[in-house]
Design a protein around this motif. Sequence first.
Motif, PDB file in Angstrom:
ATOM      1  N   ARG A 149      -4.465   7.289   0.889  1.00 59.98           N
ATOM      2  CA  ARG A 149      -4.366   6.319  -0.204  1.00 59.98           C
ATOM      3  C   ARG A 149      -5.740   5.786  -0.603  1.00 59.98           C
ATOM      4  O   ARG A 149      -6.012   5.549  -1.781  1.00 59.98           O
ATOM      5  N   LEU A 150      -6.626   5.603   0.388  1.00 57.87           N
ATOM      6  CA  LEU A 150      -7.858   4.849   0.150  1.00 57.87           C
ATOM      7  C   LEU A 150      -9.129   5.676   0.162  1.00 57.87           C
ATOM      8  O   LEU A 150     -10.148   5.247  -0.392  1.00 57.87           O
TER       9      LEU A 150
ATOM     10  N   GLY B 143      -4.162  -5.312  -1.317  1.00 61.10           N
ATOM     11  CA  GLY B 143      -5.259  -4.471  -1.778  1.00 61.10           C
ATOM     12  C   GLY B 143      -6.573  -5.224  -1.874  1.00 61.10           C
ATOM     13  O   GLY B 143      -6.608  -6.463  -1.913  1.00 61.10           O
TER      14      GLY B 143
ATOM     15  N   LEU C 276       0.826  -1.213   0.000  1.00 60.84           N
ATOM     16  CA  LEU C 276       0.000   0.000   0.000  1.00 60.84           C
ATOM     17  C   LEU C 276       0.860   1.264   0.000  1.00 60.84           C
ATOM     18  O   LEU C 276       0.573   2.218  -0.722  1.00 60.84           O
TER      19      LEU C 276
ATOM     20  N   TYR D 180      -6.221   4.673  -6.579  1.00 61.86           N
ATOM     21  CA  TYR D 180      -5.789   5.311  -5.339  1.00 61.86           C
ATOM     22  C   TYR D 180      -6.396   6.701  -5.229  1.00 61.86           C
ATOM     23  O   TYR D 180      -6.412   7.459  -6.201  1.00 61.86           O
TER      24      TYR D 180
ATOM     25  N   ASP E 297       0.376   2.114   9.083  1.00 58.71           N
ATOM     26  CA  ASP E 297      -0.264   2.497   7.821  1.00 58.71           C
ATOM     27  C   ASP E 297      -1.418   3.467   8.007  1.00 58.71           C
ATOM     28  O   ASP E 297      -1.729   4.239   7.086  1.00 58.71           O
TER      29      ASP E 297
ATOM     30  N   ARG F 175       2.133   2.238  -3.240  1.00 58.97           N
ATOM     31  CA  ARG F 175       1.025   2.247  -4.205  1.00 58.97           C
ATOM     32  C   ARG F 175       1.109   1.082  -5.180  1.00 58.97           C
ATOM     33  O   ARG F 175       0.769   1.216  -6.345  1.00 58.97           O
TER      34      ARG F 175
ATOM     35  N   ALA G 238      -3.062   5.663   5.269  1.00 60.67           N
ATOM     36  CA  ALA G 238      -4.084   4.898   4.553  1.00 60.67           C
ATOM     37  C   ALA G 238      -5.302   5.740   4.159  1.00 60.67           C
ATOM     38  O   ALA G 238      -5.845   5.550   3.060  1.00 60.67           O
TER      39      ALA G 238
ATOM     40  N   ALA H 239      -0.194  -2.034  -4.046  1.00 62.08           N
ATOM     41  CA  ALA H 239      -1.314  -2.908  -3.695  1.00 62.08           C
ATOM     42  C   ALA H 239      -2.410  -2.769  -4.748  1.00 62.08           C
ATOM     43  O   ALA H 239      -2.774  -1.650  -5.136  1.00 62.08           O
TER      44      ALA H 239
END
Length: 562
Positions: free
Chosen positions: A432-433, A362, A314, A325, A425, A317, A429, A319
Motif C-alpha cells: 500500500r505504501l 494516513g 489503510l 497508494y 497490517d 485504501r 502495508a 486512509a
Amino acid sequence: MRLAILASTLILAACSGERTSPPETIAAEAADSIYSGGPIYTADDAQAMVETVAVRDGLIVYAGDAASLPDGLMGEATRSIDLDGAAMYPGFTDAHVHVMGLGARERLLNLEGTSSIADLQARVAVAADGVPEGAVLEGRGWIETHWPEERFPNRQDLDAVAPDIAVFLRRADGHALVANSLALEMAGITADSVAPEGGDILRDEEGEPTGMLIDAAMGPVGALGSNFEGEDRANVYMEGAWSAARYGWTGAHDMSVPWADVAMIEAMSEDLPVRVYISANPDAFGPLVRDGHVTSDNRRVIARAIKLYMDGALGSRGAALLAPYSDDPANSGLMLSREDETLSGMVTALQEGIQLNIHAIGDRGNQLLLDWIEEAQSAVPEDQRAIADARWRDEHTQIVDPADIPRFAELGVIPSMQPSHAIGDLFFAPDRLGQDRLDGAYAWRALIDSGVVIAGGSDAPVERGDPRIEFYAAVARRALDGTQTEDWRPDQAVTRDEALRMFTAWPAYASFREDEVGRIVEGLRADFTVFSDDIMTIPEEDILTVEPVMTVLDGEIVWQAE
C-alpha cells in the motif's frame, strides 16, 4: 519549544509514578483482602515491584514488602489471596475498543480467520441455510489481504451462495463492506448512485456496483442490519463488557458511542465488570456543553470525550495519504472531516473542556489533524480554555510523516495506538505504501522517544481484543507465527516496562485518571489483572500462551478462572 519539552517531561513524570506530594495516609484498619504469592508489578517508578498488596473499600491501602505489612491490616475477616505463582499487574485498560461491537460479534456471523473467497462463500452458505427469504444476514471480520484470489469479494460471490436473502459483510476494520445484489437493491444502490462525500462505491468495468462500499457509502446497506434495541441492546453491551473482563481487561475506553447509549451505560454501572470511559459520537457536543461531564456514582462510567474521524482505513485504501497508494496510483484515500466544521468543534471543545479523540490513520490524515489542532490552539488562548491540559488524542496514528512526529509532544497530543494493527497490517502495508513511508508506520519507539506517552488498545472487534496479543505485538513486533522482516521496522518495538505502561498508567493519564487508576500505589483504586505467568520476563513467544487468572475491579474479583 522549551515549554513543549517541559510539558512532555511533566506528562512522563505523571504517568511514571513520580509524585509531587506523598499519598494520603490510610489508617491501618483491617484490610478486606491481601494479595501475595507471586510477582506483583506496580507500573510505578517509586517501587517497580512489591511482594504484598492490601485492599480495603476498593482502595489499595498497602503495597510493599511482606515483612513491612502494617500491624492490624490482617484481621479475622481479611481474605488472604495466594497468587500461587501467578503474576499481578495494575488493571489492564483497553484504550480503544468498541464494547457494543464486542457483544455484537458474538451474535453476528463471525468471519475472523476467513482464508479465501471460497472460504467466505462456504461460511455464508452455512449461515444462510434456514434463514427465511427476505431476511438479512449480517457478518463481520474478513480481511482479503492474504487471500489467494488477491481481490476484494463482490456481490456475485455472495449471490452464488445466498441469492434470496440480503447479505452484507463488514471488513474487519469496519471501514468497508461487501453486499450481495439483494442488499444493494434494498438499500437503493444502483449504477446511477453517487458516492457520498467521504465514501466510495466500487464499480466494475460496466459501471455497475461491485458490492464493495467504503466508509460513508456503507450507510444505506448498514441500516438494513440489526441495531439492537431496549433491553436487548443493554444485554449486548453487557456481553461485550464481560468479553473484555474475561480477557483480563479492567478498563475500556469505549469509542464512537451514540449519546443515547450513555444513560443506558451509566444505569448499568453497578453491574459492569470493567471501568468504562466513553468517547461519544459528535451528537454529544450539545449535551456535554449544556450539562457537562457524565460520571456514575461509583465512577465506573465517565463520559467527557467525543470521537471524530479524519479519514478511513489503510486496508480498504480509505486512509488519507500525502501521495497516492503505491498499489493504486489513482487513489490517495478519503477525508471524512471538513476543515471548517472540525475547527469549529475544536474551538468549542477547548472552551468547554471536552476531550477530542480523533481517528487518523494516513500520513495526510495525521498531518492535517495536527495542523488543525495547532490552528485551534492558536485561536483559543490558554486563559480562555476550560482546562489547560486538554489531552486530545490521535486514535490510531498509524502512518505518520517522520517530520510530524515531534509535533505530538509540541501540541500535547496523545497517540492512542493498537499494536496488533501493526502485526496484521505489515503483511500488506509495504504494498500500500512502498518502502519510504514505512519509516513512519506504527512508529511506537519514535513517538515515545519524542516525549509522548502512548495509550495502548486493541480496537476490538476490529482485532481480537486480547491483551496478551497487544502486549506481545508491542514488545516483539512480530506476527503471531513469529514473522518479521526489515519492512516491519523491528527497531520500533518497545520495552516491556513501556508496554506495561501502555496498557495501565498511560491510558489512565489519557483519561484524566492517573491519580485514581493505572498503578498499584497506596490510595489508588484496586484494579488488578492477573496472568498465569510473568509476561515481563518469559520469552516473547510465551506471552501468547499465558492465561488470564483473575480480573479485579474496585477490590472485587469480578472474574476468575475455574
